[in-house]
Design an enzyme around this catalytic site. Structure first.
Site, short mmCIF file in Angstrom:
data_model
loop_
_atom_site.label_atom_id
_atom_site.label_comp_id
_atom_site.label_asym_id
_atom_site.label_seq_id
_atom_site.Cartn_x
_atom_site.Cartn_y
_atom_site.Cartn_z
CE LYS A 74 13.88 -1.92 0.79
NZ LYS A 74 14.09 -3.38 0.69
CB SER B 223 12.11 -4.13 3.78
OG SER B 223 13.09 -4.49 2.81
CB SER C 116 12.78 -7.05 1.02
OG SER C 116 12.94 -7.43 2.37
#
Length: 565
Positions: free
Chosen positions: A136, A213, A237
């Site tokens: 990420k 996210s 997330s």
């Protein structure tokens, strides 16, 4: 628009996006019009587009633990594997806009060095020997930005001594890092879009969200552009994107895996602690990553907040009992999600396990509490970062924007919380955690196993995957961040045109909106996952219970397909 009229954030975004796109080699690019814009399901494009060789298709369709074994046995070189996944990641990027940082050349060089070292010594680098791993965007990697969707954080490449601890552990474990993935602005949304790169779509239906996210990560993994990915979770997330894209994941309790050195959207916020967790197309991949990180003993050198707990091999009872929560009392899940939960219940019972009802009292308590815990400094933090490049507030942050601008509308809902407010909220959090602890322990009298329930089976979100810009509710996941329980996701089924739309009147305007927007055809083909929740710091046991659940689902599917004995 003339150059003089372009705002600083626009110039930065245009330049940053152009550099990312130019990192994809010409012969890895799809032909213009090869995939029509109105084609919604693109999950099979990487295999059929002609860019990958048959061997590269085979490599990228192989799960992470098997790939590691094949590289150790020299059936594949790391260079072969890295090149195959770089190419597939490039295709995925063109289909759903999932990447933020692209450094394929460095990855290929690292793979060549690892192969040469292995040929010379016969010694593997570590438990992730030669394996491509995507991260990420918030993980800091030498020479790349960790912009987390802010133009103000772009063009600030990480230095070697600034790398995140997970980045270092991945390398020490033998992994080859090759790309980073897109996130929402400040990593503060349940779907993924920002002013630099735009929106990351769901590869099963590009009208839908890939979640957030860690939405860039989930979209890349769904298209098999990476065999193993790493995300973060402070409100859902990891779990939301995994559920939306048909993946397995682990959201651990805080302290099990290192978070030190992340680029954090709410730096210093510790009322609800962030956690780092793996995402993969298989549960084996999730377990491989978890063992690898804990083998490095991160509490000794990586993160002062890491707990000294080795990976624990646990015995899972043959007969399990699952709690089942179909509705949190605030927003009832849509029909495909309820169907997935009931399908899981049926599969578990067919496998000899027990399922009991479990309810959460006063559900609005935690939804309100979460806001009190998160809001203390978030509004002012976001405002100050956006102001650096005159970047506008992103859609979906209207409440934070009003709070940052001190727009008091007759109550204190838009006023930043004081330290006293935060302390009061934390007292309430602990009181509520004790209440849930008691409710969980009380199931022992109903399970029939002599134990309390082994895990709680609940929705991950109310949608199979939300429509773009319509994610508005996360309490099914964020509740367990507030309480710091561990959780996993399991893919179960896909939404269908045949899913019914029951006549249902919402108990609130929020719930009514979710149900008004629902029609089966909008979500057809989207993966539907469920969430399993386990007690705090009980990750290994939960993974074992999750495997039992996954096995039950697969056995039921084989029987329904006529594959039973």
């Amino acid at each position: 628009m003339s150059e003089a009229n372009i705002a600083p954030w626009q110039r930065i975004a245009q330049s940053k996006k152009a550099r990312r796109d130019s990192a994809i080699p010409t012969d890895w690019q799809l032909h213009h019009g090869q995939v029509p814009q109105d084609r919604l399901n693109v999950i099979d494009v990487p295999v059929k587009c002609g860019i990958l060789t048959p061997c590269e298709v085979e490599i990228t369709e192989t799960d992470a633990p098997v790939l590691v074994k094949k590289m150790i046995n020299m059936e594949y070189s790391s260079y072969q594997v890295i090149r195959a996944f770089c190419k597939r990641a490039a295709i995925a990027q063109q289909l759903v806009n999932c990447l933020s940082e692209v450094f394929f050349d460095k990855a290929l060089e690292a793979a060549e060095k690892l192969d040469a070292e292995y040929r010379a010594t016969g010694l593997t680098r570590g438990p992730l020997h030669g394996l491509p791993v995507s991260l990420k965007d918030c993980f800091k990697i030498d020479g790349t930005d960790a912009s987390i969707g802010y133009t103000a954080y772009a063009d600030r490449p990480t230095k070697k001594d600034e790398e995140s601890e997970i980045t270092k552990i991945m390398r020490e474990s033998g992994a080859i890092l090759f790309c980073k993935t897109n996130v929402p602005t400040g990593m503060m949304a349940g779907e993924t879009y920002n002013a630099i790169y735009g929106y990351t779509a769901n590869p099963y239906n590009r009208n839908l969200s890939s979640g957030g996210s860690s939405g860039g990560e989930s979209a890349l993994l769904a298209l098999r552009g990476s065999p193993l990915g790493v995300g973060t979770d402070v409100g859902g997330s990891v779990r939301i994107p995994a559920s939306f894209c048909g993946l397995y994941c682990l959201k651990p309790s805080s302290g099990r895996f290192p978070t030190y050195g992340l680029q954090d959207g709410m730096q210093g916020q510790e009322a609800v602690r962030n956690s780092v967790g793996p995402m993969a197309k298989s549960l084996d991949g999730v377990e491989l990553w978890s063992r690898a990180v804990l083998t490095s003993e991160p509490w000794m050198h990586a993160d002062p907040d890491c707990l000294p707990i080795q990976y624990r091999d646990v015995d899972i009872p043959k007969k399990l009992c699952f709690g089942l929560l179909l509705d949190d009392g605030i927003v009832k899940p849509l029909a495909p999600v309820s169907r997935a939960l009931l399908q899981t219940k049926s599969s578990l019972e067919a496998a000899g396990h027990t399922v009991i009802q479990f309810n959460i009292d006063d559900p609005l308590y935690t939804d309100n509490l979460k806001f009190a815990l998160y809001r203390s400094a978030a509004a002012d933090t976001v405002k100050s970062i956006l102001a650096q490049t005159k970047e506008p507030w992103p859609r979906g942050m209207e409440m934070l924007e009003a709070m940052a601008n001190k727009e008091n509308k007759g109550d204190d809902s838009n006023c930043p919380a004081t330290v006293t407010d935060l302390w009061k909220a934390q007292i309430k959090r602990t009181e509520y955690a004790k209440h849930i602890l008691n409710s969980w322990a009380a199931t022992k009298t109903r399970t029939g196993t002599g134990r309390e329930m082994d895990a709680l089976l609940i929705p991950c979100t109310v949608w199979p995957a939300s429509e773009k810009y319509k994610f508005i509710y996360d309490n099914y996941t964020s509740l367990w961040n507030v309480l710091d329980y561990c959780a996993t996701t399991v893919p179960v089924t896909h939404a269908s045109y045949t899913d019914a739309k029951p006549e249902y009147e919402g108990r609130s305007e929020l719930e009514a909106k979710v149900w008004r927007d629902y029609s089966p055809e909008k979500f057809a083909g989207a993966p539907v996952g469920i969430q399993l929740v386990g007690r705090r710091l009980n990750e290994e046991y939960l993974l074992g219970v999750t495997r039992a659940c996954d096995n039950a689902l697969k056995a039921a599917k084989n029987i329904s397909n006529g594959c039973g004995m």
